[in-house]
Scaffold this motif. Structure first.
Motif, mmCIF file in Angstrom:
data_model
loop_
_atom_site.group_PDB
_atom_site.id
_atom_site.type_symbol
_atom_site.label_atom_id
_atom_site.label_comp_id
_atom_site.label_asym_id
_atom_site.label_seq_id
_atom_site.Cartn_x
_atom_site.Cartn_y
_atom_site.Cartn_z
ATOM 1 N N ASP A 1 3.719 -9.030 9.043
ATOM 2 C CA ASP A 1 2.590 -7.922 9.374
ATOM 3 C C ASP A 1 3.089 -6.580 9.683
ATOM 4 O OD1 ASP A 1 0.801 -9.893 9.668
ATOM 5 O OD2 ASP A 1 0.778 -9.982 11.749
ATOM 6 N N LEU A 2 4.331 -6.592 10.143
ATOM 7 C CA LEU A 2 4.676 -5.150 10.213
ATOM 8 C C LEU A 2 5.148 -4.579 8.779
ATOM 9 C CD1 LEU A 2 6.474 -2.807 12.009
ATOM 10 C CD2 LEU A 2 8.245 -4.387 11.954
ATOM 11 N N ASP A 3 5.754 -5.380 7.850
ATOM 12 C CA ASP A 3 6.482 -5.062 6.676
ATOM 13 C C ASP A 3 5.243 -4.685 5.824
ATOM 14 O OD1 ASP A 3 9.016 -5.440 7.550
ATOM 15 O OD2 ASP A 3 9.174 -7.354 6.774
ATOM 16 N N ARG A 4 4.180 -5.621 5.956
ATOM 17 C CA ARG A 4 2.910 -5.170 5.173
ATOM 18 C C ARG A 4 2.357 -3.791 5.568
ATOM 19 N NH1 ARG A 4 -0.580 -8.265 7.320
ATOM 20 N NH2 ARG A 4 0.221 -10.177 6.215
ATOM 21 N N ARG A 5 2.236 -3.472 6.684
ATOM 22 C CA ARG A 5 1.861 -2.233 7.146
ATOM 23 C C ARG A 5 2.808 -1.065 6.554
ATOM 24 N NH1 ARG A 5 1.090 -2.542 13.555
ATOM 25 N NH2 ARG A 5 0.926 -4.641 13.639
ATOM 26 N N LEU A 6 3.996 -1.236 6.805
ATOM 27 C CA LEU A 6 4.977 -0.149 6.122
ATOM 28 C C LEU A 6 4.893 -0.002 4.625
ATOM 29 C CD1 LEU A 6 8.283 -0.973 8.552
ATOM 30 C CD2 LEU A 6 6.605 0.895 8.705
ATOM 31 N N ARG A 7 4.590 -1.239 3.747
ATOM 32 C CA ARG A 7 4.494 -1.012 2.644
ATOM 33 C C ARG A 7 3.350 -0.689 2.138
ATOM 34 N NH1 ARG A 7 6.735 -1.737 -2.788
ATOM 35 N NH2 ARG A 7 5.250 -2.694 -3.805
ATOM 36 N N ASP A 8 2.237 -0.743 2.904
ATOM 37 C CA ASP A 8 1.073 0.030 2.582
ATOM 38 C C ASP A 8 0.990 1.410 2.872
ATOM 39 O OD1 ASP A 8 -0.172 -2.497 2.179
ATOM 40 O OD2 ASP A 8 -1.281 -2.481 4.127
ATOM 41 N N ALA B 1 3.745 3.153 2.247
ATOM 42 C CA ALA B 1 4.427 3.915 1.156
ATOM 43 C C ALA B 1 3.719 3.712 -0.100
ATOM 44 C CB ALA B 1 5.733 2.515 1.180
ATOM 45 N N VAL B 2 2.695 2.871 -0.096
ATOM 46 C CA VAL B 2 2.038 2.595 -1.563
ATOM 47 C C VAL B 2 0.796 3.819 -1.608
ATOM 48 C CG1 VAL B 2 0.512 1.303 -2.853
ATOM 49 C CG2 VAL B 2 2.790 0.467 -2.161
ATOM 50 N N GLU B 3 0.188 3.892 -0.246
ATOM 51 C CA GLU B 3 -1.088 4.793 -0.250
ATOM 52 C C GLU B 3 -1.067 6.055 0.160
ATOM 53 O OE1 GLU B 3 -3.314 2.049 2.419
ATOM 54 O OE2 GLU B 3 -3.298 0.441 1.166
ATOM 55 N N ARG B 4 0.042 6.463 0.785
ATOM 56 C CA ARG B 4 -0.044 7.832 1.406
ATOM 57 C C ARG B 4 1.180 8.626 0.728
ATOM 58 N NH1 ARG B 4 0.343 7.117 7.635
ATOM 59 N NH2 ARG B 4 -0.968 5.388 7.957
ATOM 60 N N ASP B 5 1.053 10.165 0.709
ATOM 61 C CA ASP B 5 1.712 10.994 0.163
ATOM 62 C C ASP B 5 2.367 11.828 1.250
ATOM 63 O OD1 ASP B 5 1.279 10.543 -2.507
ATOM 64 O OD2 ASP B 5 -0.516 11.724 -2.602
ATOM 65 N N ASP B 6 3.496 12.564 1.024
ATOM 66 C CA ASP B 6 3.927 13.305 1.981
ATOM 67 C C ASP B 6 4.424 12.556 3.480
ATOM 68 O OD1 ASP B 6 3.979 15.485 0.557
ATOM 69 O OD2 ASP B 6 1.990 15.998 1.039
ATOM 70 N N VAL B 7 5.067 11.546 3.283
ATOM 71 C CA VAL B 7 5.470 10.654 4.443
ATOM 72 C C VAL B 7 7.071 10.505 4.365
ATOM 73 C CG1 VAL B 7 5.278 8.427 5.313
ATOM 74 C CG2 VAL B 7 3.502 9.440 4.372
ATOM 75 N N LEU B 8 7.599 10.380 5.320
ATOM 76 C CA LEU B 8 9.049 9.841 5.759
ATOM 77 C C LEU B 8 8.813 8.310 6.514
ATOM 78 C CD1 LEU B 8 12.269 11.518 6.561
ATOM 79 C CD2 LEU B 8 11.606 9.537 7.814
ATOM 80 N N LEU B 9 9.192 7.594 5.615
ATOM 81 C CA LEU B 9 9.166 5.987 6.237
ATOM 82 C C LEU B 9 10.428 5.725 6.733
ATOM 83 C CD1 LEU B 9 7.070 3.736 6.511
ATOM 84 C CD2 LEU B 9 7.948 3.078 4.052
ATOM 85 N N GLU B 10 10.660 5.311 7.976
ATOM 86 C CA GLU B 10 11.953 4.988 8.630
ATOM 87 C C GLU B 10 11.888 3.492 9.101
ATOM 88 O OE1 GLU B 10 13.953 5.260 12.948
ATOM 89 O OE2 GLU B 10 12.303 6.789 12.360
ATOM 90 N N SER B 11 12.471 2.743 8.567
ATOM 91 C CA SER B 11 12.994 1.161 9.107
ATOM 92 C C SER B 11 14.071 0.604 8.277
ATOM 93 C CB SER B 11 11.719 0.701 8.777
ATOM 94 O OG SER B 11 11.571 0.014 7.502
ATOM 95 N N GLY C 1 13.607 1.257 2.253
ATOM 96 C CA GLY C 1 13.781 1.758 0.987
ATOM 97 C C GLY C 1 13.481 0.738 0.245
ATOM 98 N N TRP C 2 13.728 -0.672 0.784
ATOM 99 C CA TRP C 2 13.076 -1.582 -0.017
ATOM 100 C C TRP C 2 11.542 -1.805 -0.147
ATOM 101 C CZ3 TRP C 2 16.515 -4.698 -2.942
ATOM 102 C CH2 TRP C 2 17.876 -4.802 -2.589
ATOM 103 N N LEU C 3 11.082 -1.736 0.960
ATOM 104 C CA LEU C 3 9.322 -1.666 1.133
ATOM 105 C C LEU C 3 8.792 -0.789 0.331
ATOM 106 C CD1 LEU C 3 8.996 -2.611 4.964
ATOM 107 C CD2 LEU C 3 9.193 -4.239 2.853
ATOM 108 N N ALA C 4 9.172 0.628 0.106
ATOM 109 C CA ALA C 4 8.651 1.596 -0.572
ATOM 110 C C ALA C 4 8.858 1.305 -2.112
ATOM 111 C CB ALA C 4 9.370 2.869 -0.103
ATOM 112 N N GLY C 5 10.023 0.609 -2.347
ATOM 113 C CA GLY C 5 10.271 0.351 -3.714
ATOM 114 C C GLY C 5 10.329 1.462 -4.441
ATOM 115 N N ASP C 6 9.805 1.275 -5.569
ATOM 116 C CA ASP C 6 9.769 2.549 -6.783
ATOM 117 C C ASP C 6 8.929 3.732 -6.219
ATOM 118 O OD1 ASP C 6 11.538 0.972 -8.112
ATOM 119 O OD2 ASP C 6 10.189 0.266 -9.608
#
Length: 192
Positions: A62-69, A71-81, A85-90
């Motif tokens: 559940d947590l990882d799905r939220r973080l992946r979403d 990464a995929v859906e938003r711009d201008d974000v810094l994702l920390e976990s 790096g793996w969840l954001a992928g390409d």
């Protein structure tokens, strides 16, 4: 721009991520904050919650799905976990890994959480072992594989201001118009 900041507990990732988000006017999404909130809601420590997550894979998924979403859906974000790096992928423009020797990280955690050093060392080892096991089992991610990261730093070697200065310089120099040298994230099973 999508930046990710990852690293083990006590590596300085939260401090660095907050400073980078402010410097580049990015929304800061912290997986650690979300995880600690979920643990507190169940009246558990993060270590206890990590161990519960070994038995209940839905906690991580559940947590990882939220973080992946994010990464995929938003711009201008810094994702920390740990897995950002793996969840954001390409989708990530730059993936950053921060680390420090175990003793340095545990001293930082001791100062932050006001716990005895020997307790922090034991909890940190248990937590890291628990997380590494789950990442392999759930997603085929080997957390010690740093090959996907664009920047890897030992934060014990610099002050927080020094880290921010180096990372700001690197990010300012980044050319988003080129995919040359972009490291693909392969072999991950995003089965949430």
């Amino acid at each position: 721009m999508l930046l990710t900041v990852s690293g083990p507990p006590g590596s300085g990732k939260s401090t660095t991520a907050a400073a980078l988000a402010e410097a580049f006017d990015l929304e800061h999404v912290s997986g650690g904050d979300i995880f600690r909130e979920l643990a507190a809601e169940r009246d558990m420590t993060p270590v206890e919650f990590n161990e519960l997550a070994e038995e209940d894979d839905q906690i991580d998924r559940d947590l990882d799905r939220r973080l992946r979403d994010v990464a995929v859906e938003r711009d201008d974000v810094l994702l920390e976990s740990r897995l950002a790096g793996w969840l954001a992928g390409d989708h990530a423009d730059l993936r950053i890994w921060l680390d420090a020797p175990l003793d340095v990280r545990c001293e930082r955690i001791t100062d932050r959480e006001e716990k005895p050093l020997d307790q922090v060392i034991e909890e940190t080892r248990r937590r890291e072992s628990s997380e590494a096991k789950r990442y392999r089992e759930y997603y085929n991610i080997h957390i010690d594989n740093l090959s996907i990261y664009d920047l890897v730093y030992n934060t014990a070697r610099w002050s927080p201001e020094g880290m921010l200065g180096m990372l700001t310089t690197a990010i300012d120099s980044y050319d988003p118009d080129t995919d040359e040298g972009k490291i693909p994230v392969e072999g991950v099973d995003y089965d949430f």
